[in-house]
Design a protein around this motif. Structure first.
Motif, PDB file in Angstrom:
ATOM      1  N   MET A 177       1.723  -3.297  -2.046  1.00 59.99           N
ATOM      2  CA  MET A 177       1.484  -1.940  -2.548  1.00 59.99           C
ATOM      3  C   MET A 177       0.831  -1.069  -1.478  1.00 59.99           C
ATOM      4  O   MET A 177       1.238   0.076  -1.253  1.00 59.99           O
ATOM      5  CB  MET A 177       0.595  -1.993  -3.789  1.00 59.99           C
ATOM      6  N   VAL A 178      -0.176  -1.622  -0.818  1.00 56.85           N
ATOM      7  CA  VAL A 178      -0.875  -0.874   0.232  1.00 56.85           C
ATOM      8  C   VAL A 178       0.033  -0.652   1.432  1.00 56.85           C
ATOM      9  O   VAL A 178       0.112   0.459   1.977  1.00 56.85           O
ATOM     10  CB  VAL A 178      -2.163  -1.610   0.639  1.00 56.85           C
ATOM     11  N   ASP A 179       0.736  -1.702   1.862  1.00 57.25           N
ATOM     12  CA  ASP A 179       1.613  -1.582   3.030  1.00 57.25           C
ATOM     13  C   ASP A 179       2.674  -0.513   2.821  1.00 57.25           C
ATOM     14  O   ASP A 179       2.973   0.266   3.741  1.00 57.25           O
ATOM     15  CB  ASP A 179       2.295  -2.918   3.324  1.00 57.25           C
ATOM     16  N   GLU A 180       3.255  -0.467   1.627  1.00 58.05           N
ATOM     17  CA  GLU A 180       4.297   0.526   1.378  1.00 58.05           C
ATOM     18  C   GLU A 180       3.717   1.936   1.324  1.00 58.05           C
ATOM     19  O   GLU A 180       4.380   2.899   1.724  1.00 58.05           O
ATOM     20  CB  GLU A 180       5.035   0.198   0.078  1.00 58.05           C
ATOM     21  N   THR A 181       2.492   2.078   0.846  1.00 59.04           N
ATOM     22  CA  THR A 181       1.854   3.397   0.853  1.00 59.04           C
ATOM     23  C   THR A 181       1.590   3.859   2.281  1.00 59.04           C
ATOM     24  O   THR A 181       1.845   5.023   2.628  1.00 59.04           O
ATOM     25  CB  THR A 181       0.538   3.366   0.054  1.00 59.04           C
ATOM     26  N   VAL A 182       1.077   2.957   3.107  1.00 59.36           N
ATOM     27  CA  VAL A 182       0.847   3.287   4.517  1.00 59.36           C
ATOM     28  C   VAL A 182       2.158   3.686   5.179  1.00 59.36           C
ATOM     29  O   VAL A 182       2.227   4.693   5.908  1.00 59.36           O
ATOM     30  CB  VAL A 182       0.214   2.089   5.257  1.00 59.36           C
ATOM     31  N   ARG A 183       3.189   2.932   4.929  1.00 59.60           N
ATOM     32  CA  ARG A 183       4.501   3.215   5.514  1.00 59.60           C
ATOM     33  C   ARG A 183       4.992   4.598   5.131  1.00 59.60           C
ATOM     34  O   ARG A 183       5.514   5.345   5.974  1.00 59.60           O
ATOM     35  CB  ARG A 183       5.495   2.147   5.042  1.00 59.60           C
ATOM     36  N   LEU A 184       4.814   4.966   3.867  1.00 58.09           N
ATOM     37  CA  LEU A 184       5.250   6.280   3.405  1.00 58.09           C
ATOM     38  C   LEU A 184       4.451   7.396   4.070  1.00 58.09           C
ATOM     39  O   LEU A 184       5.013   8.342   4.631  1.00 58.09           O
ATOM     40  CB  LEU A 184       5.091   6.363   1.893  1.00 58.09           C
ATOM     41  N   VAL A 185       3.127   7.287   4.019  1.00 52.69           N
ATOM     42  CA  VAL A 185       2.270   8.372   4.476  1.00 52.69           C
ATOM     43  C   VAL A 185       2.331   8.534   5.988  1.00 52.69           C
ATOM     44  O   VAL A 185       2.246   9.664   6.500  1.00 52.69           O
ATOM     45  CB  VAL A 185       0.814   8.128   3.999  1.00 52.69           C
ATOM     46  N   PHE A 234      -0.715  -4.395 -13.502  1.00 49.96           N
ATOM     47  CA  PHE A 234       0.073  -4.118 -12.300  1.00 49.96           C
ATOM     48  C   PHE A 234       0.050  -2.627 -12.002  1.00 49.96           C
ATOM     49  O   PHE A 234      -0.205  -2.205 -10.861  1.00 49.96           O
ATOM     50  CB  PHE A 234       1.511  -4.606 -12.512  1.00 49.96           C
ATOM     51  N   ALA A 235       0.319  -1.803 -13.021  1.00 50.75           N
ATOM     52  CA  ALA A 235       0.388  -0.352 -12.832  1.00 50.75           C
ATOM     53  C   ALA A 235      -0.955   0.223 -12.409  1.00 50.75           C
ATOM     54  O   ALA A 235      -1.030   1.067 -11.499  1.00 50.75           O
ATOM     55  CB  ALA A 235       0.869   0.319 -14.121  1.00 50.75           C
ATOM     56  N   MET A 236      -2.044  -0.216 -13.048  1.00 52.43           N
ATOM     57  CA  MET A 236      -3.361   0.310 -12.695  1.00 52.43           C
ATOM     58  C   MET A 236      -3.769  -0.106 -11.290  1.00 52.43           C
ATOM     59  O   MET A 236      -4.371   0.682 -10.545  1.00 52.43           O
ATOM     60  CB  MET A 236      -4.400  -0.152 -13.711  1.00 52.43           C
ATOM     61  N   ALA A 237      -3.432  -1.335 -10.898  1.00 50.69           N
ATOM     62  CA  ALA A 237      -3.742  -1.782  -9.539  1.00 50.69           C
ATOM     63  C   ALA A 237      -2.990  -0.941  -8.518  1.00 50.69           C
ATOM     64  O   ALA A 237      -3.559  -0.479  -7.518  1.00 50.69           O
ATOM     65  CB  ALA A 237      -3.389  -3.265  -9.370  1.00 50.69           C
ATOM     66  N   GLU A 238      -1.703  -0.717  -8.763  1.00 46.84           N
ATOM     67  CA  GLU A 238      -0.911   0.089  -7.827  1.00 46.84           C
ATOM     68  C   GLU A 238      -1.426   1.517  -7.774  1.00 46.84           C
ATOM     69  O   GLU A 238      -1.497   2.129  -6.697  1.00 46.84           O
ATOM     70  CB  GLU A 238       0.566   0.071  -8.225  1.00 46.84           C
TER      71      GLU A 238
END
Length: 497
Positions: free
Chosen positions: A143-151, A452-456
């Motif tokens: 979840m974190v890696d994909e957010t970093v990738r996007l931003v 899952f949703a709250m963690a993301e």
């Protein structure tokens, strides 16, 4: 929140902290009040044109109100105690109903969301193993890696459509956690255009993306509004594209299930769990059942979280919440320092969680839930027929001044208090009914992916806060119920930190 348990037929008039009186018992067996509507089509056009405004206006008839649309009867419930009655105290008297099952039949999907009885219980027991804290922790880095990738792809001063960006983000994370596939940017320019190749190879993630976009177009609320007045045998372009994309996904899942079962590898993704797991009776899910489950998780899991993230970003960019933004940034800095957030940080990201909760209060991804009684019954003394769709008015209850001060205002602080050390912690209030807030449903059929949703939501928000500020370009939004409560395009300007 309190643990009040009431049954609808024993209720007395409710009074809130400000002395406002809630619904009073009607004469037992009388039909609920409601608008008469137009000849033949009744309230179909009113609801299809603006469902949120329609459900808001119907509250003038009380917390239990009746209307007719789409050739069937509806009863709108706008009181938290009655919602609890339907979802918890008397949940065995209600099921999801024909209205939602017609939706599943139109989309030709099967899974936990639409299953009933023993079939639902077997599926729930198997699937809940995918959403334990340990499993969710294993997904957190993705979840974190994909957010970093996007931003990191955003440039300073660039204007981005946050709704589209958040949809891409959550689809990437789900593609990895559900299929263990690396998402790639699709090589097509617009949804539902061009060919749909049936070879998968390196195109597996593209195949998933095509299906999600095709389903979104097909299930658009405007399409279903048109469908209500057109012959069901008349196919649309959106339907044809969706059927082709669905056939591709079904073939993809069948191929991947066979691969996982041949390898006997204990993968951490949901597909591996379903491919290698067993129901309580010892049988294995069929490839068709697995396809249905994954399709529903793809649809519900990425659309709903993307919607909440979009609203959260937009709400945080308002001019009058500068203090909220400042405290959120300070929290992330204090908890994470110069690194990205981790699963272990979630309990300390209280303001981040409060922002997500408040976004879901104002804009719940599913603005109403629907149930149908198995047989004729009464609710608060009103007669409810067995073919009546009961709509639990989440959007209206979440903005009801009886339960919320300044109900239309974005106030994350309403979810916070201070612990003995003066730190912000999330705390539920005891002075409002439990079901004054229920974005994940309730009772035995509450959303299985809630953790899952709250963690993301928390991890993605905290990761973005470390890197960028977002300024509003789109100044106003017009939420419309589609697959979720879609805000439409939401353009925002990126300011790198």
């Amino acid at each position: 929140m309190n643990e009040r348990r009431t049954t609808a037929d024993d209720r007395e008039p409710t009074t809130d902290a400000e002395g406002k009186t809630g619904p009073t018992r009607a004469a037992v067996g009388t039909p609920p009040p409601g608008p008469r509507g137009l000849p033949v089509i009744n309230s179909t056009l009113g609801f299809a044109r603006d469902p949120l405004e329609f459900l808001s206006s119907i509250r003038e008839y009380g917390d239990v109100a009746h209307y007719e649309a789409f050739g069937r009867e509806f009863v709108v419930v706008s009181d938290p105690g009655l919602v609890e009655t339907v979802l918890v105290a008397r949940d065995d008297e209600f099921w999801r109903g024909e209205f939602e099952h017609e939706f599943s039949e139109v989309l030709d999907v099967e899974g936990l969301f639409f299953a009933e009885g023993e079939r639902w219980r077997n599926q729930r027991l198997l699937l809940q193993n995918a959403f334990t804290p340990a499993r969710i922790q294993s997904y957190a880095d993705d979840m974190v890696d994909e957010t970093v990738r996007l931003v990191e792809d955003w440039s300073d001063g660039e204007v981005v459509d946050v709704r589209e960006a958040m949809s891409t983000l959550t689809l990437r994370a789900l593609t990895r956690s559900l299929f263990d596939l690396e998402y790639k940017e699709p090589r097509f320019s617009e949804p539902n255009r061009g060919s749909h190749p049936r070879s998968f190879g390196g195109d597996r993630a593209d195949c998933v993306q095509r299906w999600v976009q095709a389903m979104g177009a097909y299930s658009d609320s405007e399409f279903f509004g048109i469908r209500a007045v057109l012959p069901t045998w008349l196919p649309s372009r959106a339907e044809r594209e969706y059927r082709r994309a669905t056939a591709d996904v079904e073939a993809l899942v069948e191929e991947m299930v066979a691969e996982r079962r041949r390898s006997d590898a204990a993968g951490g993704d949901l597909l591996s769990l379903l491919a290698t797991g067993e129901y309580p009776n010892g049988s294995r899910p069929t490839a068709e059942e697995i396809t249905g489950q994954l399709q529903l998780f793809l649809l519900a899991g990425h659309e709903t979280t993307a919607t909440v993230l979009t609203y959260a970003c937009w709400l945080l960019a308002a001019a009058d919440v500068e203090d909220v933004r400042s405290r959120l940034e300070q929290e992330v800095t204090t908890v994470c320092g110069d690194r990205d957030p981790t699963f272990a940080d979630l309990p300390d990201l209280a303001i981040t969680e409060a922002v997500g909760r408040e976004a879901m209060r104002l804009y719940p991804p599913l603005p109403f839930l629907q149930r149908e009684p198995h047989e004729a019954t009464t609710l608060a003394g009103y007669r409810i027929g067995p073919a009546t769709t009961v709509q639990l008015n989440m959007y209206g209850i979440h903005r009801d001044e009886r339960w919320w001060s300044e109900p239309d205002a974005f106030r994350p602080d309403r979810w916070l208090s201070n612990d003995e050390d003066g730190r912000s912690v999330v705390a539920d209030r005891d002075d409002r009914p439990e079901y004054a807030y229920f974005p994940f449903g309730g009772g035995s059929r509450h959303c299985i992916g809630m953790r899952f949703a709250m963690a993301e939501l928390q991890l993605s928000l905290a990761t973005m806060v470390r890197r960028v500020d977002l300024e509003r370009v789109t100044e106003s939004i017009d939420p419309t119920p589609r697959v979720s409560l879609d805000p439409g395009p939401v353009e925002m300007r990126v300011r790198r930190r």
